[in-house]
Each structure stands twice: as C-alpha cells, then as structure tokens.
Design an enzyme around this catalytic site. Structure first.
Site, PDB file in Angstrom:
ATOM      1  N   HIS A  23      30.247  23.477  10.951  1.00 33.15           N
ATOM      2  CA  HIS A  23      28.956  24.163  10.940  1.00 33.15           C
ATOM      3  C   HIS A  23      27.908  23.430  11.778  1.00 33.15           C
ATOM      4  CE1 HIS A  23      30.412  27.014   8.006  1.00 33.15           C
ATOM      5  NE2 HIS A  23      30.859  26.011   7.266  1.00 33.15           N
ATOM      6  N   LYS A  41      13.566  -6.273   0.315  1.00 35.80           N
ATOM      7  CA  LYS A  41      14.114  -5.843  -0.966  1.00 35.80           C
ATOM      8  C   LYS A  41      12.980  -5.571  -1.951  1.00 35.80           C
ATOM      9  CE  LYS A  41      18.237  -6.896  -3.669  1.00 35.80           C
ATOM     10  NZ  LYS A  41      19.115  -5.976  -2.942  1.00 35.80           N
ATOM     11  N   ASN A  97       0.521  -8.343  -3.174  1.00 35.02           N
ATOM     12  CA  ASN A  97       1.607  -7.400  -2.923  1.00 35.02           C
ATOM     13  C   ASN A  97       1.110  -6.022  -3.301  1.00 35.02           C
ATOM     14  OD1 ASN A  97       3.203  -9.571  -2.349  1.00 35.02           O
ATOM     15  ND2 ASN A  97       4.422  -9.463  -4.211  1.00 35.02           N
ATOM     16  N   GLY A  98       1.471  -5.003  -2.531  1.00 33.38           N
ATOM     17  CA  GLY A  98       1.050  -3.645  -2.841  1.00 33.38           C
ATOM     18  C   GLY A  98       0.199  -3.076  -1.729  1.00 33.38           C
ATOM     19  N   GLU A 154      26.518   6.287   1.496  1.00 34.52           N
ATOM     20  CA  GLU A 154      26.221   4.874   1.255  1.00 34.52           C
ATOM     21  C   GLU A 154      26.790   3.997   2.368  1.00 34.52           C
ATOM     22  OE1 GLU A 154      25.045   1.224  -0.493  1.00 34.52           O
ATOM     23  OE2 GLU A 154      24.262   3.269  -0.444  1.00 34.52           O
ATOM     24  N   TRP A 197       5.788  -8.665   4.068  1.00 35.72           N
ATOM     25  CA  TRP A 197       6.370  -7.489   4.709  1.00 35.72           C
ATOM     26  C   TRP A 197       5.209  -6.605   5.098  1.00 35.72           C
ATOM     27  CZ3 TRP A 197       6.511  -2.157   3.716  1.00 35.72           C
ATOM     28  CH2 TRP A 197       7.479  -1.440   4.433  1.00 35.72           C
ATOM     29  N   LYS A 208      24.672   1.500   4.821  1.00 35.23           N
ATOM     30  CA  LYS A 208      24.963   0.071   4.961  1.00 35.23           C
ATOM     31  C   LYS A 208      25.103  -0.310   6.433  1.00 35.23           C
ATOM     32  CE  LYS A 208      24.640  -1.411   1.002  1.00 35.23           C
ATOM     33  NZ  LYS A 208      23.509  -0.487   0.963  1.00 35.23           N
ATOM     34  N   GLU A 218      21.691  -0.194   8.215  1.00 35.98           N
ATOM     35  CA  GLU A 218      20.762  -1.212   7.720  1.00 35.98           C
ATOM     36  C   GLU A 218      20.984  -2.568   8.369  1.00 35.98           C
ATOM     37  OE1 GLU A 218      19.453  -0.501   3.146  1.00 35.98           O
ATOM     38  OE2 GLU A 218      21.591  -0.769   3.455  1.00 35.98           O
ATOM     39  N   CYS A 227       7.104  -8.122  -0.240  1.00 32.22           N
ATOM     40  CA  CYS A 227       6.359  -9.379  -0.149  1.00 32.22           C
ATOM     41  C   CYS A 227       6.691 -10.301  -1.322  1.00 32.22           C
ATOM     42  CB  CYS A 227       4.849  -9.163  -0.099  1.00 32.22           C
ATOM     43  SG  CYS A 227       4.287  -8.057   1.196  1.00 32.22           S
ATOM     44  N   ARG A 278      12.119 -10.677   0.148  1.00 28.59           N
ATOM     45  CA  ARG A 278      11.127  -9.656  -0.175  1.00 28.59           C
ATOM     46  C   ARG A 278      10.173  -9.374   0.987  1.00 28.59           C
ATOM     47  NH1 ARG A 278      10.678  -8.996  -6.012  1.00 28.59           N
ATOM     48  NH2 ARG A 278       8.708  -7.931  -5.641  1.00 28.59           N
TER      49      ARG A 278
END
Length: 605
Positions: A505, A600, A101-102, A482, A75, A486, A489, A2, A27
């Site tokens: 395996h 983010k 926020n939180g 990674e 968010w 990417k 995402e 947020c 955010r």
C-alpha cells in the site's frame, strides 16, 4: 531532562558535585556549570562550560574551595548550548544562583516585564527569569524570596537556589520535575536523580509537586509553596552505587543489554502462583470483582514505553479478551479524549517522571478515571499519582536509550495479562503454558546474547546503509517499531517501521538494493503471510535480514532466536535487534550512551 546536584556540609564541595554530574550526565550533556560558597566566603564562585562534564572539570581551578554548592548538566530547551546559557544562572550582583530543570511557560512574558524594569539578561534561557525574580524579592528570608518568585512562574520546575547572604542553606522546590534530598551525617545532598546520591547516602526524601525544602548541613525541613509544613520521612534506596557503574563493559548500553536475563528473572521473582496458574500482583489495588468490570484498557506511554504498551495491549487482548489499545501520551492529553468509567488506564514510564505521561495521569485522575502505573523507579511521581500498578524491577538504567527496561516492561505486561486472563476466561491449561514460557525467558535471552559475535558481523554489513526498513505483522509490528527507534537513536541511520501487510500500500516503492529490510518473522499462524512479504521484497532486489525461529530462504541473512509461546515471542525477538543497533552504532563510531539531541527522563514537553 537535565541533571541537578547540590551539597551542604563540611567536605570540599567541588569534587562531590563534579562526581554527581558525571553520574547524571545521561540526563543532559550539552553544557554544565558549578557554583560554590562557604560560611566564611565573601560571595559565590562559578565556573561554566559548553560541552560535557569533563569540559567543565578542566576549567575548574585547583583552588576552588567551598563547602556548599549546586551544579547542573544541561539539555538545551531555551537557547543554544553555550557557556553563557549553561546553568547556574547568577543575578548581576552575583548574590543569587539558580539551577533549574523544566520549562517556564510564561518566560517570555516575565522577561519582557523585567526588561521594562531595567533588568539586563545575560542568557537566552527561561531559567534566568527565576534568578532575577529571587534577586529582586524584598522578603527577609531565602525561603520567602524563592516562594515569592515561584508565585509568578507557570510551567514545570525542579530548582535549587543559593544566596550569598544566606550561605548556610540551599532552598529547593519541585513542580513536575524530580527533586530528591539525600540525608547524611551532618551533611545534606540534593539531586534530580538518586544516581547522584547513592555513593554518599541511601537515605532519601522525594519531594512532591508543590513542595519545597531547606537544606542545612545538620538539618532539613520540607514545606509547601504556600508555607505549610510537610512531614517528609526518609526512605532507603534499593540500589547501591555499584549498580550505576559500568563494570567490565565499554558502554552502559552494552551492560544493560547483558543484564536482561537477571532483570527478567527479577520481575518474575515471587510473583508466579503455580497453584492457580496465575500471578500475584499485590500493588494493583484491583480486586477480582473490579477486574471483571473492566470493559476496555487504554495504555499510555511515549517512545519506547509506547512500543512496550503496544505489545502489552496485544497480550491483554489475547489472554484476557479485554479490548485494549495503546496511544502516545503526548497525543492523548491534547485531543480532549472521552474518559469512560469502565476503562482502565495504564500509564507506562521507565523513570516514572515522563512529563507527558504524568500530565495525562493527572488529567485522567481529575476526570475520575482509574489509573495503573507500569514504572521502573519506586516512589516516582507516576507511581505516587496512580491508583496502583506494577514495578518492572529492571534496576538502574543509565544509557539514554532503553533496553532492559523495555524488555522488563513487556514482561510486566505479560504478567498483568495473565493475571487478568485467569480472573476472566483464560484456562488453567493456558495459564500453565504461559507460566512455563515466562520461566524460560531468562535462559533463552542468555542463548541470544551468546550469538553477539554473529550479530556484530551482520551489523558491520548494514552499517553503510543510508536508510533501513523494519517490518512485522500483528505481534511483530511493535517489535519492528522499537527496533527502528533503537537504530535511529544511536546510529543516526534513518529507519522506519511498517506493518508487513502495508508494504503493497505504498512503502514497496522504496525497496531497492540500497534499502535493507529487517523483517520480524515469528513461527506462528502468520508465518506464510510474512514469507509472502519477503517474496515481494526479494522480487524487487531488496536485501533482507530476518529475525526468525528458523532460517528464511528468501532472506540474505537470518538471526535465529529460540521459540517460546506465541504470545511471548516478541520479548525474545527484540533482544537481537538491540544488539544490531548497538553494533551498527559502534561500527559507525557513535557516542552510544549519549546520542545527540537526546537525554533520558523526559521531564519537559
């Protein structure tokens, strides 16, 4: 998560707040809202909208005057994205406005108590609890009303509060979620990130956990939630507003990928010591005797930072010969870990505010552990909590998915590994070899970026895949992890990564022409082992895209990258896979900078 932005001064506030929200939209971007007032106004005026900041902007009336205001881009945590769940939240009398926020951990309990007292909630959010607590306080000042409300709150918050009866001020508070004050000339700003402030001021104050502030047009003061005065000194922000602009690029992700040669040069600058074939890392606060006493290193991070930590652990073990491993911070802090006094803990976070990492740091500090931070944002919470550390100097990163910060973090780990290695058993010759390799990195990254057109063509071929496999071995496996992250995402293609040695395996059962495999094949002592894995895939009619230092006969396509030292090759092999993910998502028409469901700076659990 947020974004919060606020202003008090003489200027028309709505355009300033909307501009700030645009800069903070990375955010959170499922809904947004704004509330304004002025010293002569009769009350608060608010507009909210589900969707992006542009949707909010379209709803703001032309006559929406005010000189004080707070705004928020969300968010979602509690309650689906909607107009009513968007912040700010007002009390029924339209006197109190709160952005937050939180997460309020005890929101359900507080909500039940308030409803039993006759309070009717308008939204599903946890934030509205704070609004009602402030509104119901009988305290004489807004500061006291907010302080009383926060006594009931368990969890994390960065909040900004306005009150129609105290319209000459904004009161803000922080506990686990960033709050930054911007100090101007007869005007004050507040935001959850300096990105919203740098267009107007570079003088900032970052609040600590348990700290509050009152902003007036010509003054500010800081104090604790218990009322004790604190002495906040403004600091100058390193970056200017232009650093947060997209420039000539179509997306922030593309801009940030292209900035990597300069970013890597920046993390190296002034740190190499040719005389002793080592590096200077003055912020470690770790002398040679202490470094030699380390028996183990544990690296903690989340997501991309965790992957960088995996490469970092490999670099440290290889160069410094100290047992090292990496673990997701979100898991570490809940498994009651044994905290060894001979272990050095390293916390990795791009923002320096990642909640799971910060909470792990705080738990480690409580148990007497020594903690270093590897972060990008100067003065961030983890940087302040840690005993020392390394700034990665990647510069502002706006795209939700990390590219240049990941690369710079791995380079920072290479510097740390070299530093520790030269204190211990790494020879001068090997030190020189690694330094020469580090100096080559910016130019070699430039070479890779010049192959973008070829990678774009490959991306179009693979964009139709429903799923993709990424494999690598030892140094190559974190690169595969990674790259897989990417791709999923930003393209939403299902992707997973496995060690190449683990194919037989179980994962080999998935191989078929419809499932492409991206293989990391460095030219090192495991080259033949990796080629054997390609043989296994090809024998089962699998398609292969190799990232290698030379063309691979069994691969359908090979992206050839320049060779560096074996230890540093993972840094380079990740770059083309960033471009592959980018152009795959572009070919699929995805919103690259703002992928669905993500944001983010993850400041909630």
């Amino acid at each position: 998560m947020c974004g919060i932005v606020g202003y008090i001064g003489k200027r028309d506030v709505a355009p300033l707040l909307l501009e700030g929200l645009q800069r903070l939209e990375y955010r959170g971007y499922d809904s947004a809202g704004i509330v304004v007032t002025s010293p002569k106004a009769a009350g608060l005026k608010m507009v909210k909208a589900k969707g992006r900041v542009r949707d909010l902007e379209a709803r703001v009336p032309k006559r929406f005057a005010g000189t004080t205001g707070i705004a928020h881009t969300r968010w979602a945590t509690h309650g689906a994205p909607s107009d009513v769940n968007a912040h700010p939240h007002l009390d029924p009398e339209n006197k109190v406005a709160v952005v937050h926020n939180g997460i309020v951990d005890n929101a359900a309990e507080l909500r039940a108590k308030l409803e039993a007292d006759g309070v009717v909630f308008a939204s599903e959010t946890d934030t509205e609890v704070i609004t009602h607590l402030v509104a119901r306080s009988q305290a004489d000042s807004l500061e006291e009303k907010v302080r009383e409300a926060l006594k009931h709150i368990e969890g994390t918050y960065g909040i900004a509060v306005m009150h129609a009866d105290f319209n000459d001020r904004i009161v803000v508070a922080r506990n686990g979620s960033p709050v930054v004050l911007g100090i101007g000339e007869k005007e004050m700003f507040v935001a959850s990130d300096v990105a919203a402030l740098v267009a107007h001021t570079r003088q900032v104050v970052t609040l600590d956990d348990g700290e509050m502030a009152t902003l007036k047009a010509d003054d500010f003061r800081t104090y604790t939630t218990s009322g004790a005065t604190t002495n906040a000194t403004p600091e100058t922000v390193e970056y200017e507003a232009a650093s947060y602009d997209m420039g000539r690029h179509d997306t922030y992700m593309h801009k940030e990928i292209s900035e990597q040669p300069d970013a890597v040069d920046r993390v190296l600058r002034g740190r190499i010591d040719d005389r002793f074939s080592t590096v200077h890392l003055g912020g470690l606060n770790l002398d040679a005797r202490e470094a030699r006493s380390i028996r183990r290193i544990k690296i903690l991070g989340c997501g991309t930072s965790y992957h960088a930590g995996l490469i970092g652990a490999s670099l440290i073990e290889g160069m410094a010969r100290i047992p090292a491993d990496a673990e997701p911070a979100s898991e570490f802090r809940y498994r009651n870990p044994v905290v060894d006094p001979d272990t050095l803990y390293i916390a990795v976070s791009q923002s320096g505010e990642t909640y799971d990492v910060l909470a792990a740091v705080q738990e480690l500090k409580r148990k007497g552990a020594r903690v270093l931070g590897v972060v990008n944002v100067v003065g961030s919470a983890i940087a302040r909590e840690a005993d020392g550390g390394v700034y990665v100097h990647a510069g502002p990163e706006v795209c939700v998915v990390s590219t240049k910060c990941f690369t710079n973090t791995v380079v920072a780990f290479a510097l740390l590994a070299l530093h520790l290695g030269r204190i211990r058993d790494l020879s001068v010759t090997d030190g020189k070899r690694i330094i020469e390799g580090l100096r080559k990195l910016p130019g070699q990254i430039e070479e890779i970026l010049k192959t973008e057109d070829e990678i774009q063509k490959l991306a179009k071929e693979y964009a139709g895949a429903q799923s993709m496999m990424f494999i690598g071995r030892v140094r190559g496996y974190p690169v595969a992890l990674e790259a897989s992250l990417k791709l999923k995402e930003i393209s939403y293609i299902h992707a997973e990564a496995y060690p190449a040695s683990e194919l037989k395996h179980g994962p080999l059962a998935l191989i078929e022409p419809a499932l492409p495999t991206v293989a990391i094949v460095p030219d090192d002592d495991l080259l033949e082992k990796n080629r054997a894995a390609l043989e296994e895939i090809k024998a089962r009619s699998g398609r292969i895209l190799a990232v290698a230092h030379q063309p691979q006969e069994k691969a359908d396509h090979t992206i050839v990258v320049p060779k560096n030292e074996d230890e540093l090759d993972p840094i380079l092999m990740g770059i083309p896979l960033q471009l592959l993910a980018y152009h795959t998502a572009l070919a699929m028409g995805r919103d690259i900078d703002k992928p669905r469901n993500l944001a983010k700076s993850v400041t909630v659990e």
